[in-house]
Design a protein around this motif. Structure first.
Motif, PDB file in Angstrom:
ATOM      1  N   ILE A 189      11.532  -4.441  -4.082  1.00 47.38           N
ATOM      2  CA  ILE A 189      11.254  -5.636  -3.266  1.00 47.38           C
ATOM      3  C   ILE A 189      10.399  -5.243  -2.050  1.00 47.38           C
ATOM      4  O   ILE A 189       9.434  -5.926  -1.705  1.00 47.38           O
ATOM      5  CB  ILE A 189      12.574  -6.316  -2.834  1.00 47.38           C
ATOM      6  N   LEU A 190      10.724  -4.101  -1.450  1.00 45.41           N
ATOM      7  CA  LEU A 190       9.930  -3.654  -0.286  1.00 45.41           C
ATOM      8  C   LEU A 190       8.490  -3.348  -0.689  1.00 45.41           C
ATOM      9  O   LEU A 190       7.542  -3.654   0.044  1.00 45.41           O
ATOM     10  CB  LEU A 190      10.576  -2.414   0.346  1.00 45.41           C
ATOM     11  N   LEU A 191       8.331  -2.762  -1.872  1.00 44.53           N
ATOM     12  CA  LEU A 191       6.973  -2.456  -2.331  1.00 44.53           C
ATOM     13  C   LEU A 191       6.164  -3.730  -2.558  1.00 44.53           C
ATOM     14  O   LEU A 191       4.944  -3.754  -2.364  1.00 44.53           O
ATOM     15  CB  LEU A 191       7.025  -1.642  -3.626  1.00 44.53           C
ATOM     16  N   LEU A 192       6.862  -4.772  -2.986  1.00 40.52           N
ATOM     17  CA  LEU A 192       6.161  -6.043  -3.250  1.00 40.52           C
ATOM     18  C   LEU A 192       5.474  -6.596  -1.999  1.00 40.52           C
ATOM     19  O   LEU A 192       4.495  -7.323  -2.088  1.00 40.52           O
ATOM     20  CB  LEU A 192       7.153  -7.093  -3.768  1.00 40.52           C
ATOM     21  N   PHE A 193       5.995  -6.241  -0.834  1.00 41.77           N
ATOM     22  CA  PHE A 193       5.391  -6.748   0.407  1.00 41.77           C
ATOM     23  C   PHE A 193       3.947  -6.265   0.579  1.00 41.77           C
ATOM     24  O   PHE A 193       3.145  -6.910   1.230  1.00 41.77           O
ATOM     25  CB  PHE A 193       6.202  -6.281   1.627  1.00 41.77           C
ATOM     26  N   TYR A 194       3.632  -5.114  -0.005  1.00 47.45           N
ATOM     27  CA  TYR A 194       2.297  -4.541   0.216  1.00 47.45           C
ATOM     28  C   TYR A 194       1.445  -4.426  -1.042  1.00 47.45           C
ATOM     29  O   TYR A 194       0.230  -4.360  -0.960  1.00 47.45           O
ATOM     30  CB  TYR A 194       2.436  -3.137   0.846  1.00 47.45           C
ATOM     31  N   TYR A 195       2.101  -4.394  -2.196  1.00 47.17           N
ATOM     32  CA  TYR A 195       1.348  -4.141  -3.428  1.00 47.17           C
ATOM     33  C   TYR A 195       0.471  -5.334  -3.802  1.00 47.17           C
ATOM     34  O   TYR A 195       0.899  -6.481  -3.724  1.00 47.17           O
ATOM     35  CB  TYR A 195       2.324  -3.824  -4.563  1.00 47.17           C
ATOM     36  N   ARG A 196      -0.764  -5.036  -4.212  1.00 45.92           N
ATOM     37  CA  ARG A 196      -1.669  -6.096  -4.653  1.00 45.92           C
ATOM     38  C   ARG A 196      -2.055  -5.815  -6.113  1.00 45.92           C
ATOM     39  O   ARG A 196      -2.734  -4.826  -6.401  1.00 45.92           O
ATOM     40  CB  ARG A 196      -2.923  -6.142  -3.772  1.00 45.92           C
ATOM     41  N   VAL A 251       1.641   2.517   6.397  1.00 48.92           N
ATOM     42  CA  VAL A 251       2.861   1.721   6.630  1.00 48.92           C
ATOM     43  C   VAL A 251       4.022   2.649   6.997  1.00 48.92           C
ATOM     44  O   VAL A 251       4.234   3.667   6.340  1.00 48.92           O
ATOM     45  CB  VAL A 251       3.214   0.910   5.359  1.00 48.92           C
ATOM     46  N   GLU A 252       4.744   2.272   8.047  1.00 46.48           N
ATOM     47  CA  GLU A 252       5.902   3.072   8.463  1.00 46.48           C
ATOM     48  C   GLU A 252       6.901   3.188   7.312  1.00 46.48           C
ATOM     49  O   GLU A 252       7.344   2.177   6.769  1.00 46.48           O
ATOM     50  CB  GLU A 252       6.588   2.392   9.658  1.00 46.48           C
ATOM     51  N   PHE A 253       7.235   4.384   6.943  1.00 46.22           N
ATOM     52  CA  PHE A 253       8.179   4.675   5.870  1.00 46.22           C
ATOM     53  C   PHE A 253       7.740   4.154   4.496  1.00 46.22           C
ATOM     54  O   PHE A 253       8.534   4.091   3.575  1.00 46.22           O
ATOM     55  CB  PHE A 253       9.590   4.146   6.205  1.00 46.22           C
ATOM     56  N   GLY A 254       6.472   3.754   4.402  1.00 42.67           N
ATOM     57  CA  GLY A 254       5.944   3.307   3.100  1.00 42.67           C
ATOM     58  C   GLY A 254       6.039   4.424   2.082  1.00 42.67           C
ATOM     59  O   GLY A 254       6.403   4.215   0.919  1.00 42.67           O
ATOM     60  N   TRP A 255       5.690   5.635   2.511  1.00 40.08           N
ATOM     61  CA  TRP A 255       5.760   6.802   1.627  1.00 40.08           C
ATOM     62  C   TRP A 255       7.174   7.010   1.096  1.00 40.08           C
ATOM     63  O   TRP A 255       7.383   7.350  -0.059  1.00 40.08           O
ATOM     64  CB  TRP A 255       5.312   8.062   2.377  1.00 40.08           C
ATOM     65  N   LEU A 256       8.157   6.748   1.982  1.00 36.73           N
ATOM     66  CA  LEU A 256       9.552   6.978   1.614  1.00 36.73           C
ATOM     67  C   LEU A 256       9.983   5.959   0.564  1.00 36.73           C
ATOM     68  O   LEU A 256      10.597   6.306  -0.441  1.00 36.73           O
ATOM     69  CB  LEU A 256      10.437   6.885   2.861  1.00 36.73           C
ATOM     70  N   SER A 275      -3.974  -0.489  -2.207  1.00 40.98           N
ATOM     71  CA  SER A 275      -2.784  -1.017  -1.534  1.00 40.98           C
ATOM     72  C   SER A 275      -1.679   0.055  -1.490  1.00 40.98           C
ATOM     73  O   SER A 275      -0.971   0.180  -0.491  1.00 40.98           O
ATOM     74  CB  SER A 275      -2.277  -2.300  -2.210  1.00 40.98           C
ATOM     75  N   ILE A 276      -1.567   0.845  -2.540  1.00 39.71           N
ATOM     76  CA  ILE A 276      -0.565   1.928  -2.537  1.00 39.71           C
ATOM     77  C   ILE A 276      -0.992   3.011  -1.543  1.00 39.71           C
ATOM     78  O   ILE A 276      -0.160   3.575  -0.820  1.00 39.71           O
ATOM     79  CB  ILE A 276      -0.426   2.538  -3.952  1.00 39.71           C
ATOM     80  N   GLN A 277      -2.292   3.278  -1.524  1.00 42.29           N
ATOM     81  CA  GLN A 277      -2.821   4.283  -0.589  1.00 42.29           C
ATOM     82  C   GLN A 277      -2.515   3.859   0.854  1.00 42.29           C
ATOM     83  O   GLN A 277      -2.067   4.671   1.665  1.00 42.29           O
ATOM     84  CB  GLN A 277      -4.336   4.358  -0.791  1.00 42.29           C
ATOM     85  N   PHE A 278      -2.723   2.585   1.125  1.00 47.02           N
ATOM     86  CA  PHE A 278      -2.448   2.048   2.462  1.00 47.02           C
ATOM     87  C   PHE A 278      -0.957   2.159   2.770  1.00 47.02           C
ATOM     88  O   PHE A 278      -0.557   2.584   3.857  1.00 47.02           O
ATOM     89  CB  PHE A 278      -2.916   0.584   2.523  1.00 47.02           C
ATOM     90  N   LEU A 279      -0.161   1.779   1.779  1.00 50.07           N
ATOM     91  CA  LEU A 279       1.295   1.823   1.951  1.00 50.07           C
ATOM     92  C   LEU A 279       1.767   3.231   2.302  1.00 50.07           C
ATOM     93  O   LEU A 279       2.583   3.437   3.197  1.00 50.07           O
ATOM     94  CB  LEU A 279       1.961   1.369   0.646  1.00 50.07           C
TER      95      LEU A 279
END
Lengths: 422, 365
Positions: free
Chosen positions: B60-67, B84-89, B76-80
């Motif tokens: 669900i958290l990934l859905l906020f950024y994934y295009r 994005v704070e803790f996106g990598w995590l 979008s994953i690269q940006f995440l």
């Protein structure tokens, strides 16, 4: 005497009806029937070699070049009255080959992309001038580079004029000290070329676009580049450098001094990879060959070297930081992509050296250093994030372990050891 | 203090009147878990469920950024991951817990298989469990493509090509799944829809059924243990077993954190459909045994293509696995069933050996 030879040769070809291009023939020729049976290399060799010749593939037979009557099974097939010319002389070859290869109308039926100015170019070459004006039959003519009866297109790897084989083909004469003795030119070009970056690109990296002999000297119009237009030769590929050099003061000064443009610093046949050590006035620099450390040129050279080194250092630091972060699993691809801007700036700065103007180099260096510093900051930030992650990991795992210990304690409270054993 | 207790009690009563919480509490208190030498395998189901919940939360958290488009997915994953704070995590935990979940699901299935926990009346529990494992692999297959990187792109091409070799329906199914002849942006959006909508919906239904059946029939006791004389100890599910479950879940969480921090999932290069396929393209590890089997099959077996025979073989094997409770009649009668034990062991050995070969044999073999 030479003019007379031309006339007699042309007359013979006209009589033989060979002044116009011949058409490809598909039928078996009487020449092949007889000559094919000879084990002798001189008489039978051409027939055997010809099976792989590009002309044979297109359907041309012996009479296309030698004349005569291919349908006549007797010795009368080689009657001069039937157009038989036998083995063409060195000079006659221009007419024999040029009959087809100089005719655009004819050539487009077989190979429309092939140029038709080879003979015209040859006449302007050093080879052509020596042959046609001085009657020197030792110089190269068509069959010396394109072996008669075994002519193959340049794209064929076994062809004598395939890019990988050109140096050897030219070297057969030009590297032969005895053969070249009477021409008073050096014979080390071939050996030097094999040490060059151009040959390395061609032979090791397989880049068939890398230059070999004919790319700088011309092929059919082969001649050494003149002192004032060496830059135009190198500029075929190194166009930006050539343009900067041509606009620079050095272009005129070199011409006045009789220095051969690019070759003054880079050499000609043994061209080594250009490195930053060539710039400046230190050991290995080419600027130092003419300039003293204290003259204006020497100081400019040193400053340009210093500028290039500063960008190189900034780039290396950024690259190292980003690589370290990447190897640790950090996502830095965007920063690495942006750092490629500094790589481009470094290339521009090195190219800009050919303008011999410090400001030109500084402009590129400043741009590159700015990009490199930004990449360094991103690399440091990524490494900082990495430390934070690991610290966070340690704290999280610590908390989890405490929770696990608490749960185990709770389980033990709920189930005394005795109960657990039952 | 008393007022506060009274307030809480009133809220509890209010909720109980409407939700019947007392009945649920009663059910939990009555639930027991048998204790014997194989009890440790009982924790695998809960572990798989926990990892599934981690998947849902991080997904669900990934859905906020994934295009979901070929143009934007990779970026979008690269940006995440970079910005994005803790996106990598979140991404790393999602990817790692997916792998761990399929691993524990496989372990869970094999433990159920060897302990004969599929026998009556738990046939539907088994079928729903095998189907859930299939769905988990479907999640893996569709999710693998979503970052739109080079490896995923070409692995998906190989995977969908294999699928198209299924007789009769393969071509049609492959075309529908890919949204055309080849893997393109249309495939990405379809995989995305399947990954975040279709599969979760089916999984939720099946998972509900599976958990209901586990609750209804309780934990299965292996036939060997059942045949033993004497009293059989048990422990209350709440809180004893649940606390042990929690220890396992927390351990899994710690492992996930370590994996995410030290071995973050790499993004690789962006997919380029016009680039040549990298050498040695491999599927995810849980498809490796099937992939490697297909590589060992000859071009033709009799008059049928080797690949088709292999795919049909796996389909038949999957079907047999699904209806296993109905084939093992001896276990159903509570008798010893060595044949199926050996079949289970052979299956595990086969999967392990072929997976090992998949990672060690030359890519051309």
């Amino acid at each position: 005497m030479i003019a007379l030879r031309h006339v007699s040769c042309a007359s013979l070809l006209l009589v033989g009806g060979l002044a116009v291009p011949v058409l490809a023939q598909q039928s078996q020729e009487s020449c092949v029937t007889c000559h094919g049976s000879f084990s002798d290399a001189r008489l039978g060799g051409p027939v055997r070699a010809y099976t792989e010749d590009v002309h044979a593939a297109k359907g041309f037979g012996c009479v296309a070049c030698h004349g005569g009557d291919a349908l006549d099974l007797g010795m009368t097939a080689m009657d001069p009255a039937k157009g038989y010319v036998g083995v063409p002389g060195r000079e006659e070859l221009l007419l024999v080959c040029g009959r087809c290869h100089s005719s655009a109308g004819f050539m487009r039926r077989y190979n429309p992309a092939l140029r038709v100015d080879q003979v015209a170019e040859y006449r302007t070459s050093v080879h052509g001038e020596l042959l046609l004006e001085r009657g020197d039959e030792r110089v190269a003519t068509c069959v010396d580079c394109h072996p008669a009866h075994a002519v193959k297109p340049p794209s064929e790897p076994t062809s004598s004029v395939h890019p990988l084989n050109v140096a050897e083909t030219c070297g057969r004469c030009h590297a032969d000290r005895d053969y070249m003795q009477s021409y008073a030119i050096s014979t080390d070009q071939h050996d030097k070329y094999l040490l060059s970056i151009h040959w390395e690109k061609l032979s090791v990296e397989g880049d068939l676009g890398a230059p070999t002999c004919n790319d700088c000297h011309g092929n059919h119009g082969a001649s050494p580049p003149g002192v004032t237009w060496v830059g135009n030769v190198c500029g075929q590929c190194h166009s930006v450098m050539a343009e900067l050099f041509n606009k620079s003061r050095h272009s005129q000064v070199f011409a006045m001094l009789g220095n051969p443009g690019c070759a003054t610093c880079h050499g000609n046949h043994e061209i080594k990879p250009a490195g930053d050590e060539m710039l400046g006035i230190g050991e290995g620099s080419v600027c130092g060959m003419c300039h003293a450390p204290t003259d204006a040129g020497g100081m400019a050279a040193a400053e340009m070297r210093s500028l290039v080194d500063s960008l190189k250092f900034a780039h290396a630091v950024a690259d190292s930081l980003l690589s370290k972060a990447e190897n640790a699993g950090m996502e830095v691809s965007q920063a690495q992509f942006e750092l490629s801007g500094a790589t481009t700036a470094l290339i521009n700065a090195r190219t800009g050296v050919h303008s011999f103007a410090v400001d030109h180099v500084r402009e590129a260096v400043d741009e590159g250093v700015e990009v490199a510093l930004s990449a360094q900051a991103r690399g440091r930030s990524a490494l900082g994030d990495l430390r934070f992650r690991r610290l966070g990991l340690a704290v999280s795992v610590g908390i989890i372990l405490i929770l696990i210990a608490g749960l185990v304690f709770k389980i033990r409270q709920l189930e005394p050891a005795k109960a657990r054993q039952t | 203090m008393n007022t506060r207790k009274e307030t809480l009690s009133r809220i509890g009563d209010w909720l109980d009147d409407r939700l019947g919480l007392a009945a649920v509490g009663e059910l939990a208190r009555k639930k027991d878990v048998p204790q014997h030498r194989h009890s440790v395998w009982y924790y695998l189901g809960g572990m798989t469920l926990f990892l599934f919940l981690v998947q849902v939360a991080t997904g669900i958290l990934l859905l906020f950024y994934y295009r979901p488009s070929a143009e934007d997915a990779y970026e979008s994953i690269q940006f995440l991951m970079a910005e994005v704070e803790f996106g990598w995590l979140v991404r790393s935990i999602h990817a790692w817990s997916a792998n761990l979940m399929i691993f524990t699901a496989f372990l869970h299935m094999f433990s159920v298989l060897l302990l004969k926990a599929y026998r009556a009346p738990r046939e539907i529990t088994w079928i729903s469990g095998v189907a859930l494992l299939g769905l988990a692999m479907g999640f893996g297959f569709t999710g693998y493509l979503l970052p739109w990187n080079e490896l995923a792109y070409f692995a998906t091409r190989v995977g969908t090509n294999i699928m198209e070799a299924i007789p009769l329906i393969g071509g049609f199914a492959g075309h529908v799944l890919k949204g055309g002849e080849d893997v393109t942006g249309a495939t990405l959006t379809r995989f995305y829809a399947i990954h975040v909508a279709v599969l979760p919906m089916i999984s939720a239904l099946l998972l509900g059924l599976h958990l209901y059946l586990v609750q209804k029939h309780g934990m299965s006791v292996p036939p060997g243990v059942e045949r033993e004389q004497g009293s059989r100890p048990s422990m209350p599910f709440v809180p004893n077993f649940l606390l042990r479950d929690l220890v396992g879940w927390l351990t899994a969480l710690a492992i996930l954190a370590i994996l995410a921090a030290y071995f973050p999932f790499e993004l690789g290069e962006k997919a380029d459909p016009f680039a040549p396929a990298p050498i040695g393209i491999k599927p995810e590890w849980y498809f490796m045994f099937m992939f490697q089997t297909l590589k060992y099959l000859p071009a033709h077996l009799l008059w049928i293509e080797g690949e088709v025979v292999g795919i049909l073989g796996f389909l038949v094997a999957g079907l047999l696995l699904l209806i296993l409770p109905f084939l093992d009649r001896r276990s159903a009668r509570g008798e010893s069933s060595r044949l199926f034990t050996w079949i289970g062991v052979a299956l595990i050995v086969y999967v392990l050996v072929l997976t090992f070969l998949g990672y060690t044999a030359s890519p051309t073999q």
